[in-house]
Scaffold this motif. Structure first.
Motif, PDB file in Angstrom:
ATOM      1  N   ASN A 219       0.843  -1.241  -0.027  1.00 23.11           N
ATOM      2  CA  ASN A 219      -0.094   0.048   0.011  1.00 23.11           C
ATOM      3  C   ASN A 219       0.737   1.296   0.091  1.00 23.11           C
ATOM      4  OD1 ASN A 219      -2.757   1.230   0.190  1.00 23.11           O
ATOM      5  ND2 ASN A 219      -2.227   1.705   2.241  1.00 23.11           N
ATOM      6  N   ALA A 220       2.144   1.112   0.196  1.00 23.89           N
ATOM      7  CA  ALA A 220       2.801   2.568   0.335  1.00 23.89           C
ATOM      8  C   ALA A 220       2.741   3.328  -0.929  1.00 23.89           C
ATOM      9  CB  ALA A 220       4.333   2.134   0.448  1.00 23.89           C
ATOM     10  N   ARG A 221       2.586   4.504  -0.974  1.00 28.24           N
ATOM     11  CA  ARG A 221       2.686   5.580  -1.997  1.00 28.24           C
ATOM     12  C   ARG A 221       4.141   5.862  -2.475  1.00 28.24           C
ATOM     13  NH1 ARG A 221      -0.594   8.505   1.400  1.00 28.24           N
ATOM     14  NH2 ARG A 221       0.818  10.220   1.350  1.00 28.24           N
ATOM     15  N   ALA A 222       4.254   6.249  -3.698  1.00 27.62           N
ATOM     16  CA  ALA A 222       5.748   6.676  -4.137  1.00 27.62           C
ATOM     17  C   ALA A 222       6.528   7.741  -3.239  1.00 27.62           C
ATOM     18  CB  ALA A 222       5.391   7.162  -5.731  1.00 27.62           C
ATOM     19  N   ASP A 223       5.596   8.531  -2.571  1.00 26.67           N
ATOM     20  CA  ASP A 223       6.430   9.331  -1.673  1.00 26.67           C
ATOM     21  C   ASP A 223       7.509   8.810  -0.665  1.00 26.67           C
ATOM     22  OD1 ASP A 223       3.411   9.818  -2.134  1.00 26.67           O
ATOM     23  OD2 ASP A 223       3.795  11.927  -1.887  1.00 26.67           O
ATOM     24  N   TYR A 224       7.029   7.283  -0.279  1.00 27.30           N
ATOM     25  CA  TYR A 224       7.992   6.923   0.818  1.00 27.30           C
ATOM     26  C   TYR A 224       9.228   6.444   0.106  1.00 27.30           C
ATOM     27  CZ  TYR A 224       3.393   7.162   3.096  1.00 27.30           C
ATOM     28  OH  TYR A 224       2.019   7.391   3.595  1.00 27.30           O
ATOM     29  N   PHE A 225       9.441   6.349  -1.140  1.00 24.54           N
ATOM     30  CA  PHE A 225      10.433   5.893  -1.775  1.00 24.54           C
ATOM     31  C   PHE A 225      11.652   7.105  -2.330  1.00 24.54           C
ATOM     32  CE2 PHE A 225       7.304   3.161  -2.016  1.00 24.54           C
ATOM     33  CZ  PHE A 225       7.644   1.772  -1.276  1.00 24.54           C
ATOM     34  N   GLU A 226      12.872   6.893  -2.288  1.00 25.22           N
ATOM     35  CA  GLU A 226      13.914   7.859  -2.504  1.00 25.22           C
ATOM     36  C   GLU A 226      13.781   8.364  -4.077  1.00 25.22           C
ATOM     37  OE1 GLU A 226      17.913   6.584  -2.187  1.00 25.22           O
ATOM     38  OE2 GLU A 226      18.731   8.386  -2.945  1.00 25.22           O
ATOM     39  N   LYS A 227      13.481   7.442  -4.895  1.00 28.34           N
ATOM     40  CA  LYS A 227      13.133   7.660  -6.367  1.00 28.34           C
ATOM     41  C   LYS A 227      11.976   7.809  -6.849  1.00 28.34           C
ATOM     42  CE  LYS A 227      17.505   5.826  -7.850  1.00 28.34           C
ATOM     43  NZ  LYS A 227      18.495   4.761  -8.438  1.00 28.34           N
ATOM     44  N   GLN A 230       9.830   5.950  -9.703  1.00 28.75           N
ATOM     45  CA  GLN A 230      11.103   5.334 -10.503  1.00 28.75           C
ATOM     46  C   GLN A 230      11.898   4.263  -9.677  1.00 28.75           C
ATOM     47  OE1 GLN A 230      10.706   5.886 -13.754  1.00 28.75           O
ATOM     48  NE2 GLN A 230       9.125   7.212 -13.235  1.00 28.75           N
ATOM     49  N   ASP A 231      11.566   4.145  -8.333  1.00 25.40           N
ATOM     50  CA  ASP A 231      12.294   3.377  -7.331  1.00 25.40           C
ATOM     51  C   ASP A 231      11.963   2.029  -7.473  1.00 25.40           C
ATOM     52  OD1 ASP A 231      13.637   4.404  -4.129  1.00 25.40           O
ATOM     53  OD2 ASP A 231      13.640   2.301  -5.029  1.00 25.40           O
ATOM     54  N   PRO A 232      13.108   1.157  -7.568  1.00 22.66           N
ATOM     55  CA  PRO A 232      12.596  -0.255  -7.894  1.00 22.66           C
ATOM     56  C   PRO A 232      11.952  -0.856  -6.847  1.00 22.66           C
ATOM     57  CG  PRO A 232      14.932  -0.015  -8.256  1.00 22.66           C
ATOM     58  CD  PRO A 232      14.373   1.505  -7.541  1.00 22.66           C
ATOM     59  N   ALA A 233      11.772  -0.255  -5.493  1.00 23.82           N
ATOM     60  CA  ALA A 233      11.069  -0.605  -4.369  1.00 23.82           C
ATOM     61  C   ALA A 233       9.583  -0.379  -4.318  1.00 23.82           C
ATOM     62  CB  ALA A 233      11.856  -0.085  -3.046  1.00 23.82           C
ATOM     63  N   PHE A 234       9.471   0.485  -5.037  1.00 20.73           N
ATOM     64  CA  PHE A 234       7.855   0.861  -5.089  1.00 20.73           C
ATOM     65  C   PHE A 234       7.062  -0.037  -5.936  1.00 20.73           C
ATOM     66  CE2 PHE A 234       4.865   4.144  -7.539  1.00 20.73           C
ATOM     67  CZ  PHE A 234       4.038   3.806  -6.567  1.00 20.73           C
ATOM     68  N   VAL A 235       6.373  -0.872  -5.363  1.00 22.93           N
ATOM     69  CA  VAL A 235       5.524  -1.801  -5.673  1.00 22.93           C
ATOM     70  C   VAL A 235       4.216  -1.655  -4.979  1.00 22.93           C
ATOM     71  CG1 VAL A 235       7.543  -3.410  -6.363  1.00 22.93           C
ATOM     72  CG2 VAL A 235       6.445  -3.324  -3.758  1.00 22.93           C
ATOM     73  N   LEU A 240       1.023  -0.235  -9.475  1.00 21.19           N
ATOM     74  CA  LEU A 240      -0.118  -0.497 -10.693  1.00 21.19           C
ATOM     75  C   LEU A 240      -0.754   0.479 -11.054  1.00 21.19           C
ATOM     76  CD1 LEU A 240      -0.984  -4.063  -9.285  1.00 21.19           C
ATOM     77  CD2 LEU A 240       0.887  -3.524 -11.062  1.00 21.19           C
ATOM     78  N   GLU A 241      -1.458   1.390  -9.915  1.00 21.35           N
ATOM     79  CA  GLU A 241      -2.157   2.393 -10.361  1.00 21.35           C
ATOM     80  C   GLU A 241      -1.628   3.464 -11.047  1.00 21.35           C
ATOM     81  OE1 GLU A 241      -4.557   6.102  -7.759  1.00 21.35           O
ATOM     82  OE2 GLU A 241      -2.815   4.885  -7.034  1.00 21.35           O
ATOM     83  N   TYR A 242      -0.235   3.763 -10.693  1.00 24.55           N
ATOM     84  CA  TYR A 242       0.510   4.761 -11.736  1.00 24.55           C
ATOM     85  C   TYR A 242       0.786   4.166 -13.133  1.00 24.55           C
ATOM     86  CZ  TYR A 242       4.778   6.695 -13.084  1.00 24.55           C
ATOM     87  OH  TYR A 242       5.727   7.369 -14.021  1.00 24.55           O
ATOM     88  N   ALA A 243       0.803   3.089 -13.335  1.00 30.10           N
ATOM     89  CA  ALA A 243       0.953   2.349 -14.790  1.00 30.10           C
ATOM     90  C   ALA A 243      -0.332   2.498 -15.548  1.00 30.10           C
ATOM     91  CB  ALA A 243       1.719   1.166 -14.482  1.00 30.10           C
ATOM     92  N   LEU A 244      -1.293   1.928 -14.608  1.00 32.02           N
ATOM     93  CA  LEU A 244      -2.605   1.570 -15.507  1.00 32.02           C
ATOM     94  C   LEU A 244      -3.328   3.012 -15.848  1.00 32.02           C
ATOM     95  CD1 LEU A 244      -4.086  -0.964 -13.146  1.00 32.02           C
ATOM     96  CD2 LEU A 244      -3.182  -1.357 -15.644  1.00 32.02           C
TER      97      LEU A 244
END
Length: 399
Positions: A219-227, A230-235, A240-244
């Motif tokens: 459930n983590a949003r992109a804000d929680y990741f360094e990149k 684009q951060d590989p840990a963003f899953v 999926l919402e970002y891609a779709l």
């Protein structure tokens, strides 16, 4: 010189001590016998209202019992040819039981019973169950207004566990359908299936959010990741919402949906493995509603790519409504005056969200004005405040 009579020897000291000891033992035994007799008489007097139940090979006699609320004693006599157990059941919950009653013997079960209807087992599990009707008394009516024991929360907590299981199963099914649409390369179908999958998760969110590491993966949003995106840990869902919805591209999503499916399957296992205390049942929902009121409603950041925030809020409301439903019987007894306030707050938030429905679908959140978002936030906080009164009303504060 006349013969003197022989002097009679005195008993040896050891013999004298032995005689004295025997007397003491006899006195003590007599005292113990008297004490045991008095205790047995008192026990017989206390149990003069014992309810006699005889278990035969295929039934109980009697098979329908009626007793007043409060303490009741049942003497269970086993007339079958095998060791048996006897239970008092409230739905699926065992209230009292006695196991391994040997053939030809009897045992007593003491139970404190609330008014209501119960089932009783009658030896073999295949035997028909009997019934136990417990009638109210003045004492039980007074006790109903007092603080409930922890036993009173076993039912709500068990039912909440059932809720977690069923909603987790629905989540796994929804994510599986989403995965299949992505593998099939159908963007429109994947976008449509994202919404029910996300809503299924939001119905679990109050409990799932207790599992920090796993929740971050799901459930983590992109804000929680360094990149950020684009951060590989963003899953998880938001990746999926970002891609779709923003990239509108299915390329490379198959491994991510497989990872999400693995995570939500693990989520079900962990939710069912975790124990939840009575006071946590309300607090997790209150925390979730306060998050809506303090952050999510005004910012719209939670579902920033799909703008499906209203779907999530409605699913969170479903979870809150479920907790109220489970605790309603306890509240009706101990805090009936609180229920109208809670029901009013539930209805107010529900009506506010339903005002954004068009053809059974919620409007995009980017069409909701700042003032309307504030109204949603205010009603979410009002519901949280109303629910916050449950624990004090049920005597759970400070536990």
């Amino acid at each position: 010189m006349p013969n003197q009579a022989p002097t009679q020897a005195s008993p040896p000291r050891a013999l004298r001590w032995a005689v004295a000891g025997s007397v003491i033992v006899m006195i003590a035994a007599g005292g113990l016998f008297y004490y045991a007799s008095k205790m047995a008489a008192a026990k017989r007097q206390a149990n003069h209202d014992e309810v006699l139940v005889t278990i035969h090979s295929h039934s109980c006699e009697p098979n329908a019992l009626t007793v007043p609320a409060g303490r009741a004693s049942f003497r269970i006599v086993n007339r079958s040819d095998r060791a048996v157990e006897w239970e008092i059941l409230d739905g699926v919950l065992v209230i009292e039981e006695r196991e391994n009653i040997a053939p030809g013997l009897s045992q007593v079960i003491n139970a404190n019973l609330l008014p209501g209807d119960y089932a009783i087992t009658c030896g073999l599990l295949s035997n028909p169950r009997g019934t136990l009707h417990v009638t109210p008394t003045a004492a039980s009516d007074a006790a109903a207004k007092a603080r409930p024991s922890m036993v009173a929360f076993v039912g709500p907590l068990s039912e909440f566990r059932v809720y977690l299981s069923s909603q987790s199963t629905a989540l796994i099914k929804a994510v599986t359908a989403l995965e299949q649409s992505i593998e099939a390369g159908d963007l429109s179908q994947a976008q449509a299936l994202y919404l029910p999958a996300r809503a299924a998760y939001q119905r679990l969110a109050p409990a799932a959010q207790r599992l920090g590491e796993l929740d971050n993966s799901i459930n983590a949003r992109a804000d929680y990741f360094e990149k950020r995106e684009q951060d590989p840990a963003f899953v998880g869902f938001h990746r999926l919402e970002y891609a779709l919805f923003q990239q509108r591209d299915l390329d490379g999503l198959a491994p991510l949906t497989q990872r999400l499916l693995t995570d939500v399957t693990t989520l079900k296992q962990q939710l069912l493995a975790q124990s939840l205390l009575p006071e946590q049942l309300v607090s997790i929902v209150v925390r979730n509603l306060n998050s809506i009121g303090d952050v999510h409603a005004s910012s719209g950041e939670e579902e920033r790519y799909s703008h499906s925030d209203l779907n999530g809020f409605a699913a969170n409301l479903d979870a809150a409504r479920k907790v109220v439903e489970l605790l309603r019987p306890l509240l009706s007894k101990s805090a009936a005056d609180l229920l109208p306030k809670i029901d009013s707050a539930l209805a107010a938030l529900d009506a506010q969200l339903n005002g954004f429905k068009v053809n059974d679908a919620y409007a995009s959140y980017d069409s909701v004005s700042a003032e309307q978002r504030k109204q949603i936030a205010d009603k979410a906080k009002a519901l949280a405040a109303a629910l916050d009164g449950i624990d004090p009303a049920l005597g759970l504060c400070g536990l």
